[in-house]
Scaffold this active site. Structure first.
Site, short mmCIF file in Angstrom:
data_model
loop_
_atom_site.label_atom_id
_atom_site.label_comp_id
_atom_site.label_asym_id
_atom_site.label_seq_id
_atom_site.Cartn_x
_atom_site.Cartn_y
_atom_site.Cartn_z
N CYS A 98 0.82 -1.13 0.13
CA CYS A 98 0.09 0.06 -0.01
C CYS A 98 0.96 1.27 -0.04
O CYS A 98 1.83 1.38 0.67
CB CYS A 98 -0.92 -0.04 1.20
N GLU A 145 -9.45 -1.53 -1.22
CA GLU A 145 -9.62 -0.05 -0.91
C GLU A 145 -10.98 0.13 0.02
O GLU A 145 -11.14 1.14 0.65
CB GLU A 145 -10.14 0.71 -2.41
#
Length: 141
Positions: free
Chosen positions: A90, A132
């Site tokens: 990420c 997400e």
């Protein structure tokens, strides 16, 4: 407009508020697309909290549609199957982390015109969306 990437764990750990059909939230979606596009060489999805806005908005690259960036407002997974172990990175965090993802998901969301939609996603695109949505829920893997 491209924005800086948020790395504050306390901020990222907070659940995001519902996105609304307002000029401000539509502008956040555009900034999210611009920021994702600027980081495409190492990133395939982003949530609004990753650019410092605590709203339930995600953007992701869908290679099944020629690498187009899609935006979803208030996405919710309504069905999932085919659990598997994954390792994910990420932009907001260092390193990779292990998590469980699902091969196939169904998602309810609003599009850019705030029309309600429901779609099925599989494979890597499904994995991106799950990551997400976790961000929107304040889940850090």
């Amino acid at each position: 407009m491209q924005r800086e990437i948020m790395t504050s764990i306390p901020f990222l750990s907070q659940p995001s508020a519902e996105a609304l059909n307002t000029p401000e939230d539509l502008a956040v979606a555009q900034d999210l697309k611009d920021t994702l596009d600027a980081h495409r060489n190492g990133c395939v999805g982003m949530a609004a909290n990753m650019i410092g806005v605590s709203k339930s908005i995600i953007a992701f690259v869908d290679e099944d549609f020629g690498g187009r960036i899609f935006v979803m407002f208030n996405p919710t997974i309504t069905a999932k199957d085919g659990a598997y172990d994954a390792s994910e990175g990420c932009l907001s965090l260092k390193g990779e982390r292990r998590t469980v993802r699902f091969q196939r998901i169904e998602v309810s969301y609003a599009d850019r015109k705030f029309r309600e939609r429901h779609a099925t996603f599989t494979g890597f695109t499904a994995q991106i969306i799950q990551h997400e949505i976790d961000h929107c829920e304040g889940i850090i893997i």
